[in-house]
Write an enzyme that holds these catalytic residues in place. Structure first.
Site, PDB file in Angstrom:
ATOM      1  N   ASP A 287     -37.284  20.371  13.354  1.00 54.37           N
ATOM      2  CA  ASP A 287     -36.790  21.509  12.573  1.00 54.37           C
ATOM      3  C   ASP A 287     -37.143  21.507  11.097  1.00 54.37           C
ATOM      4  O   ASP A 287     -37.009  22.534  10.436  1.00 54.37           O
ATOM      5  CB  ASP A 287     -35.264  21.598  12.706  1.00 54.37           C
ATOM      6  CG  ASP A 287     -34.828  21.936  14.123  1.00 54.37           C
ATOM      7  OD1 ASP A 287     -35.626  22.554  14.850  1.00 54.37           O
ATOM      8  OD2 ASP A 287     -33.698  21.578  14.493  1.00 54.37           O
TER       9      ASP A 287
ATOM     10  N   ASP B 187     -34.852  22.819   6.846  1.00 51.87           N
ATOM     11  CA  ASP B 187     -33.626  22.784   7.641  1.00 51.87           C
ATOM     12  C   ASP B 187     -32.543  22.045   6.860  1.00 51.87           C
ATOM     13  O   ASP B 187     -31.837  22.635   6.063  1.00 51.87           O
ATOM     14  CB  ASP B 187     -33.883  22.151   9.003  1.00 51.87           C
ATOM     15  CG  ASP B 187     -32.697  22.320   9.936  1.00 51.87           C
ATOM     16  OD1 ASP B 187     -32.011  23.350   9.839  1.00 51.87           O
ATOM     17  OD2 ASP B 187     -32.440  21.429  10.759  1.00 51.87           O
TER      18      ASP B 187
ATOM     19  N   ASP C 267     -29.745  14.493   9.213  1.00 52.29           N
ATOM     20  CA  ASP C 267     -29.055  14.743  10.478  1.00 52.29           C
ATOM     21  C   ASP C 267     -28.795  13.413  11.182  1.00 52.29           C
ATOM     22  O   ASP C 267     -29.725  12.611  11.355  1.00 52.29           O
ATOM     23  CB  ASP C 267     -29.897  15.627  11.404  1.00 52.29           C
ATOM     24  CG  ASP C 267     -29.826  17.106  11.043  1.00 52.29           C
ATOM     25  OD1 ASP C 267     -29.259  17.418   9.981  1.00 52.29           O
ATOM     26  OD2 ASP C 267     -30.356  17.933  11.810  1.00 52.29           O
TER      27      ASP C 267
ATOM     28  N   ARG D 149     -22.210  21.631   4.127  1.00 56.39           N
ATOM     29  CA  ARG D 149     -22.486  20.426   4.924  1.00 56.39           C
ATOM     30  C   ARG D 149     -22.678  19.177   4.066  1.00 56.39           C
ATOM     31  O   ARG D 149     -23.743  18.578   4.044  1.00 56.39           O
ATOM     32  CB  ARG D 149     -23.707  20.635   5.822  1.00 56.39           C
ATOM     33  CG  ARG D 149     -23.544  21.757   6.817  1.00 56.39           C
ATOM     34  CD  ARG D 149     -24.676  21.790   7.818  1.00 56.39           C
ATOM     35  NE  ARG D 149     -24.478  22.849   8.812  1.00 56.39           N
ATOM     36  CZ  ARG D 149     -25.256  23.041   9.872  1.00 56.39           C
ATOM     37  NH1 ARG D 149     -26.298  22.254  10.077  1.00 56.39           N
ATOM     38  NH2 ARG D 149     -24.996  24.019  10.717  1.00 56.39           N
TER      39      ARG D 149
END
Length: 392
Positions: free
Chosen positions: A190, A214, A218, A270
């Protein structure tokens, strides 16, 4: 007047001599060095930055980690291979000796990777990092940028330190050198700066991450025992995702420590967003947000401890966000302990008062500093600019 100027010049020379003595004489204690130079370091940095000869003792870094990653002593010791990157080029299928991919993917076992000089490395395909690998960018200016970036896939015991990772782009499926030293197919990627997939015991420290298509980090698909420390996250919409998706139940076992990081400027959301698992978010600085700073879904547990939250001048002042769940209702455990809130910031905690402890082992434990010290603790976040002599 002339006497005043002369005294000023002499004073400056004396100060320069004193600083040189502090830096280069090993008999000075860390406390004396800090007092004269004005350095205020967190516990990770104290472990290695106070050594003026850290370049000769690079593997000492592996003993400095804290939080869920524990100590990284599996990355050093007998059999350690020292590998130097001399070539910024990249071949994703047949890497040349001297390139980053050769050291990170082809060589197996304990590998400590350093860099010969400043480099901008444009990866043709995502870099899959092998277990027991350390990428150590200290002392030079290393950029991983403008195309593919880093992935840790089914690997363990990895340190990523001192890199500038930015402008990462999505990648179509294709073949790439895997973390086991064999060419393998890799699906769609991504455009994250660093992506963890079924990875464990990963330490991400002192990196500068920004402007990726993105996210910046992660932690997904059963990854756990991760510490994210001393990084500078900036200029990004989605910053850090902990947990693959709402349906991935294995992430219930995820444990992540987020400590001494600087979030902002211009981060939207986030920081982190967590699903299922547990995160200890401690001694970080949040320089504003657009939507929210910390969010989650699927009954995650999060202890926010002694952070500094500085709300944006306008818009949302609330730190947290919770995704609704028709089936489970509000079962999040979001707790704020000894945080400091400035500029109108607020934190919606879970009712009931129960705060789940990190339950660190001896190798993971560290003392939480007062939130009033956060500005000092994160003052050297991101990839460090080390001098060509000794200071870092």
């Amino acid at each position: 007047m002339a006497s005043h100027v002369t005294n000023s010049i002499i004073g400056r020379y004396v100060l320069a001599i004193v600083i040189a003595m502090v830096v280069f004489l090993p008999n000075f204690t860390y406390a004396k060095k800090s007092k004269i130079i004005g350095l205020k370091m967190n516990v990770i940095d104290k472990c290695w930055r106070s050594d003026p000869e850290w370049r000769k003792h690079r593997p000492q870094l592996a003993t400095c980690s804290i939080g869920y990653v524990g100590k990284m002593t599996n990355n050093i010791g007998e059999g350690l291979i020292h590998y130097k990157v001399t070539d910024p080029s990249d071949d994703p299928i047949n890497p040349k000796y001297g390139t980053l991919r050769y050291g990170a993917s082809v060589i197996q076992g304990k590998v400590w990777i350093t860099f010969q000089r400043d480099m901008v490395i444009r990866l043709v395909r995502p870099l899959l990092i092998s277990s027991f690998t350390t990428i150590d960018g200290r002392g030079v200016d290393i950029h991983i940028a403008h195309n593919a970036c880093l992935m840790i896939f089914k690997a363990t015991n990895i340190i990523i330190h001192g890199l500038r990772i930015h402008h990462c782009k999505p990648q179509a499926p294709g073949m790439v050198m895997g973390s086991n030293g064999k060419v393998m197919p890799l699906g769609q990627v991504d455009g994250d700066a660093i992506r963890l997939v079924t990875a464990s015991k990963i330490w991400i420290d002192h990196n500068t991450l920004y402007n990726c298509q993105d996210g910046l980090l992660d932690v997904t698909r059963g990854s756990t025992d991760v510490t994210v420390s001393n990084n500078w996250f900036r200029f990004q919409d989605k910053v850090m995702l902990l947990g693959h998706d709402d349906g991935y139940i294995r992430d219930q076992n995820m444990k992540v420590t987020v400590v001494y990081n600087h979030f902002g400027p211009n981060c939207n959301q986030r920081m982190p967003r967590i699903r299922h698992g547990y995160a200890h978010v401690v001694n970080n600085m949040y320089l504003g947000w657009l939507q929210y700073a910390i969010g989650g879904s699927m009954e995650p547990s999060l202890k926010s401890e002694a952070n500094l939250f500085i709300a944006p001048p306008s818009g949302s002042k609330e730190v947290t966000w919770r995704k609704g769940s028709r089936a489970n209702g509000d079962k999040w455990e979001f707790h704020s302990v000894k945080d400091i809130f400035e500029n109108g910031a607020s934190f919606k905690t879970t009712k009931g008062g129960y705060v789940r402890k990190p339950n660190y082992t001896k190798d993971q434990a560290f003392n939480v500093a007062d939130a009033k010290s956060v500005r000092s603790l994160i003052s050297s976040s991101g990839a460090l600019r080390c001098s060509k002599t000794s200071i870092c």
